[in-house]
Design an enzyme around this catalytic site. Structure first.
Site, PDB file in Angstrom:
ATOM      1  N   SER A 348       0.805  -1.204   0.000  1.00 18.23           N
ATOM      2  CA  SER A 348       0.000   0.000   0.000  1.00 18.23           C
ATOM      3  C   SER A 348       0.847   1.267   0.000  1.00 18.23           C
ATOM      4  CB  SER A 348      -0.929  -0.056   1.208  1.00 18.23           C
ATOM      5  OG  SER A 348      -1.770   1.047   1.263  1.00 18.23           O
ATOM      6  N   ASP A 359      10.908   5.375  -9.398  1.00 22.39           N
ATOM      7  CA  ASP A 359      10.614   6.039 -10.665  1.00 22.39           C
ATOM      8  C   ASP A 359      11.422   7.314 -10.853  1.00 22.39           C
ATOM      9  OD1 ASP A 359       8.826   4.085 -11.347  1.00 22.39           O
ATOM     10  OD2 ASP A 359       7.049   5.371 -11.325  1.00 22.39           O
ATOM     11  N   LYS A 373      -0.466  -4.262  -3.394  1.00 15.88           N
ATOM     12  CA  LYS A 373      -1.784  -3.811  -2.941  1.00 15.88           C
ATOM     13  C   LYS A 373      -1.926  -2.340  -3.311  1.00 15.88           C
ATOM     14  CE  LYS A 373      -5.623  -4.457  -0.562  1.00 15.88           C
ATOM     15  NZ  LYS A 373      -6.209  -3.146  -0.802  1.00 15.88           N
TER      16      LYS A 373
END
Length: 472
Positions: A348, A359, A373
Site C-alpha cells: 500500500s 521512478d 496492494k
C-alpha cells in the site's frame, strides 16, 4: 473521527459514515488501524486534528462521488432486477425444510456478500455489525493482542507482517507464515466456504484476546517447509511507527506503518540523525503494511522537495495527480544518497513511497518484491452498524506503473537470510545476536551497507533449476 453527512436527501438512519481507505491490509489482530486515505483521522489525540485544504478538497470530491450510495434509495429498475431474488426468497420461506425459525437477517447478509463477491475483487466486501465494531475498536486504538497484520489469500490466512516490538515479532512470527491452527483449532475448518471478510473476521476472533492471556498459533513456514507451534502471550501493542539509529556513518530509519503521527516521528528521527552528519540513509519499509496516504506524501516530501507521488485512477480511466507534502516541522534529506529496503510485507503506502523513489531515481531499492496492494476503498457504516467496503480506484506510480497485484520489484533482488556467517551486521534497535552468534544478521541490510559504503552491488539471486521428470 471525521464523518460525512449527506448534503441532501436521506435520513439519519440511512446516512453512512464514509472512510476512504488507502489499500492497507484490512485484516488486523488487535493492532493498528487499517490504512486510511488522506485527511481521515481515527482515535483520540491531545490536540485537535485538522485537515489541510488539499485533504478537504479530496474529502469533498469523494463525498460528492459517493453521495448517491449514502441515500439508500433503490435504483429505478430494482423491481425488474430483483424479481428473481424475491421469487427465491419466497420459495425458501415457503418450502425450505427447517426445525428452527429461518434467520432472515443472515439470509440478507449472505445475499449482500454474494453480490459483492460476484465483483471478483478481494477487497470489496461486507462486515456484520460485530466484526465491524471490532474494526472500529482497532481504529480507536484499543489494541491488545499478538500484534500482526493478516490477509486472506488463496483460501488461507496469511501473516503479512508482525508489528515492530509486538508479541508476535518477539515470538518469531514472520511475514509469509500461513496460520494453520489456533489453540489446536484448524483454521481451514473455521473459514471453510467463507468469503474473504468473513474468513478474516473468524480468524481474528480466534487469535485476539486480552493482555496477559496465552495463545498457541500453529503456522506453516514456507521458507523452511515445516509447521511450527508458536506460543504467544498477548499484550498491549506498541504504536511507535519510526525508529532510527546510526550504523557507522550511515543513518538508518525504520518506518513500520504510515500512521497519523508518522511524519512528525520521522522529523524527530531525521533531526536526531543529522547531529551525526550521516553520509547516506537507509530507509527500511520492510513489513510496512501501509497507512494514511497524506503520510506517504509527507514522507516523500522529506526526501524530495517537489514531485509527483502517485496517481489515482478511477473506473472511467480518469487520473488524478498527487504530489509531495511538507506539513509540520519538515526535515530535509534532499541531498543524501538513499537505499530503500522492501519485501513481501511492504504494501500500500509503502509501495507508493518505494515506487515513487524508484521512478524518480531518488533511491535504490534493495530486497524482495512488494505485496502488490494498490487499490483504494470507501468504507460505509450502514444503518444497522454493519459495513460495506467498496473499491473505488487504483493507485499508479509517477511513471504510471500499476501496483495492484503486481507489486514493486526492487533494483536489486536480495532474498532475506539471517545467516550471521555470511551477512554479519551491527546489532541495532535493541536486537541481539542469535544463540551461538557474535553478531546480528540481515542479508538485505548487509547489502544496503555494502552498496552505500563500497559501491558494491549484490549478486543476482540464483536461478531456480528444474529437474526434468524421466519419461515413462
Amino acid at each position: 473521527m471525521s464523518e460525512f453527512q449527506p448534503t441532501s436527501g436521506g435520513s439519519s438512519t440511512s446516512s453512512a459514515k464514509l472512510w476512504v481507505v488507502l489499500s492497507g491490509i484490512v485484516g488486523v489482530l488487535l493492532v493498528v488501524a487499517i490504512a486510511l486515505g488522506a485527511g481521515y483521522y481515527w482515535g483520540s489525540s491531545s490536540k485537535e486534528q485538522t485537515m489541510t485544504a488539499a485533504n478537504q478538497a479530496l474529502a469533498t470530491e469523494t463525498a460528492q462521488i459517493m453521495q448517491a450510495t449514502q441515500q439508500a434509495l433503490p435504483p429505478a429498475n430494482a423491481d425488474e432486477n430483483f424479481q428473481t431474488f424475491w421469487e427465491v426468497w419466497n420459495l425458501v420461506n415457503k418450502e425450505f425444510y427447517h426445525t428452527e425459525p429461518i434467520d432472515e437477517k443472515q439470509m440478507m447478509y449472505g445475499a449482500i456478500r454474494g453480490m459483492l463477491q460476484s465483483l471478483g475483487d478481494d477487497f470489496t466486501g461486507f462486515q456484520e455489525p460485530e466484526a465491524a465494531e471490532r474494526s472500529r475498536e482497532d481504529m480507536r486504538g484499543n489494541f491488545e493482542g499478538i500484534g500482526a497484520y493478516v490477509e486472506y489469500k488463496d483460501g488461507q490466512i496469511l501473516i503479512v507482517s508482525p508489528i515492530e516490538g509486538s508479541p508476535a515479532e518477539k515470538a518469531n512470527v514472520r511475514a509469509g507464515d500461513i496460520v494453520v491452527a489456533v489453540d489446536g483449532k484448524q483454521i481451514s475448518e473455521v473459514i471453510e466456504n467463507l468469503e474473504r471478510d468473513q474468513a478474516l473476521a473468524e480468524a481474528i476472533k480466534l487469535i485476539r484476546g486480552p493482555k496477559g492471556s496465552q495463545v498457541v498459533i500453529t503456522v506453516y513456514r514456507t521458507s523452511e517447509e515445516k509447521q511450527i507451534d508458536i506460543t504467544i502471550i498477548r499484550d498491549t501493542i506498541p504504536l511507535i511507527s519510526v525508529r532510527s539509529s546510526m550504523i557507522g556513518d550511515i543513518g538508518y530509519i525504520q518506518l513500520s506503518e504510515f500512521k497519523q503521527t508518522s511524519y512528525d516521528e520521522l522529523d524527530q528521527a531525521i533531526a536526531k540523525l543529522k547531529t551525526n552528519n550521516p553520509k547516506a540513509i537507509i530507509f527500511d519499509l520492510r513489513n510496512n503494511p501501509g497507512g494514511y496516504v497524506n503520510q506517504a506524501q509527507n514522507v516523500l516530501g522529506r526526501f524530495t522537495k517537489d514531485g509527483v507521488t502517485h496517481y489515482q485512477e478511477n473506473s472511467d480511466g480518469t487520473q488524478k495527480e498527487y504530489r509531495t507534502l511538507q506539513q509540520g516541522d519538515a526535515q530535509e534529506l534532499f541531498d543524501l544518497p538513499v537505499v530503500v529496503l522492501v519485501n513481501g510485507g511492504s504494501a500500500s503506502a509503502s509501495e507508493i513511497v518505494s515506487g515513487a523513489m524508484q521512478d524518480t531515481k531518488r533511491a535504490t531499492l534493495i530486497g524482495e518484491k512488494t505485496f502488490g496492494k494498490g487499490s483504494v476503498q470507501s468504507v460505509h457504516t450502514l444503518s444497522d452498524k454493519s459495513e460495506a467496503r467498496i473499491t473505488i480506484a487504483h493507485w499508479l506510480t509517477p511513471n504510471k506503473r500499476a501496483i495492484h497485484t503486481l507489486g514493486i520489484t526492487p533494483d536489486y533482488v536480495v532474498p532475506f537470510s539471517d545467516d550471521a556467517t555470511q551477512y554479519p551486521i551491527e546489532c541495532i534497535l535493541n536486537r541481539t545476536p542469535a544463540d551461538g552468534a557474535t553478531s546480528c544478521a540481515d542479508s538485505q541490510l548487509f547489502w544496503a551497507l555494502k552498496f552505500l559504503n563500497e559501491q558494491q552491488t549484490p549478486p543476482p539471486p540464483p536461478t531456480p533449476t528444474i529437474t526434468p521428470t524421466p519419461g515413462k
